[in-house]
Scaffold this active site. Sequence first.
Site, mmCIF file in Angstrom:
data_model
loop_
_atom_site.group_PDB
_atom_site.id
_atom_site.type_symbol
_atom_site.label_atom_id
_atom_site.label_comp_id
_atom_site.label_asym_id
_atom_site.label_seq_id
_atom_site.Cartn_x
_atom_site.Cartn_y
_atom_site.Cartn_z
ATOM 1 C CG ASP A 138 -55.049 100.468 25.118
ATOM 2 O OD1 ASP A 138 -56.065 100.060 24.533
ATOM 3 O OD2 ASP A 138 -54.079 99.739 25.413
ATOM 4 C CD GLN A 140 -54.245 93.074 24.860
ATOM 5 O OE1 GLN A 140 -54.191 93.914 23.975
ATOM 6 N NE2 GLN A 140 -55.387 92.663 25.373
ATOM 7 C CE LYS A 173 -56.567 94.947 21.265
ATOM 8 N NZ LYS A 173 -56.167 95.264 22.641
HETATM 9 N N1 GUN Z 1 -56.952 94.002 27.946
HETATM 10 C C1 GUN Z 1 -58.296 93.868 27.847
HETATM 11 N N2 GUN Z 1 -58.801 94.878 27.123
HETATM 12 C C2 GUN Z 1 -57.767 95.655 26.747
HETATM 13 C C3 GUN Z 1 -57.673 96.839 25.968
HETATM 14 O O1 GUN Z 1 -58.650 97.408 25.471
HETATM 15 N N3 GUN Z 1 -56.419 97.325 25.807
HETATM 16 C C4 GUN Z 1 -55.327 96.737 26.355
HETATM 17 N N4 GUN Z 1 -54.139 97.306 26.159
HETATM 18 N N5 GUN Z 1 -55.390 95.649 27.085
HETATM 19 C C5 GUN Z 1 -56.612 95.111 27.261
#
Ligand code: GUN
Length: 314
Positions: free
Chosen positions: A144, A121, A77
């Site tokens: 998110d 995350q 990311k």
């Molecule tokens: N953990 C697994 N998928 C995601 C996501 O799309 N965003 C975040 N913040 N954590 C995750």
Amino acid sequence: MGDRSRASGAATGDTGAAPLRATGGAILLDGKALAAKVRAGVALRAARFTTRAGRPPGLAVVRVGEDPASAVYVRNKLKASREAGIASFAHDLPASVSEAQLLALIGELNRDARVDGILVQLPVPAGVDANRVMDAVDPAKDVDGFHPANTGLLAQKRPRLRPCTPYGVIRLAQEYGIALPGMRATVVGASNIVGRPMALELLLARATVTVCHTGTRDLKSEVERAELVVAAVGKAGFIPGDWIRPGAAVFDVGINRTPSGKLVGDVDFEPAARRAGWITPVPGGIGPMTIAMLLTNTVEAAEAKHAPRADLPP
Ligand code: GUN
């Protein structure tokens, strides 16, 4: 319904080339190619924003603890953000961090004018309440789309920041001309991150939606009648290929590692691809789209600061 004629006129990454097909005939939904196109669009918007605002759009990414999969996702990311001209602010906290310390950091990021998007995350370590964390992020910076205010707006057909993975599934379906209105869609998995917002996205797109979960009595028959399947379970090969309705569109959100180290989805790919009309590969399907939609959300959050929408809360 669910026949392959829906593929006619399907976009193929704007190359005009014939779409890639899996052995057995299903069209491969190339998330990697579409993500590259989406990211190029984000880079243009980020450059325009930078000229106008005198600073780049900013994304803060918070990681807590040492979950190895999270470390890989966060690295990807951050790299994608940099490549799109988005300033990234990485915060890696030890698993021992208290919930109060994490909430204090989120408060600082909410107030930081350089930060347009905040992502924590998941999963967070035991001892930190993920709901409190999601609730603490300013909804206008919630790239998110996990804050209850954003989930509520999506449920009310006026989406603001949309959960990245479901948003990526919809974007990929649209790219390939998969006609969602009226389609019988089944989502397998009902998590807050994927299954539930996926159902809301499909409903927004006017599909007829079924959500399956651990309480579902006859999963096989629910999948068998689906013209579109989204698998978001997190178990390798959880959906056998012979459950797939001929001609169906299959979106596999799972990313699972087999004992031999291979990455596979939740759907048993080879037999499913012999029956499906369209199918996402793993890797190279939904994973890259999730990142592309995160970048889209970040640039949208930055732009919205300068042009707030009249139909949304401030
Ligand atoms: N953990 C697994 N998928 C995601 C996501 O799309 N965003 C975040 N913040 N954590 C995750």
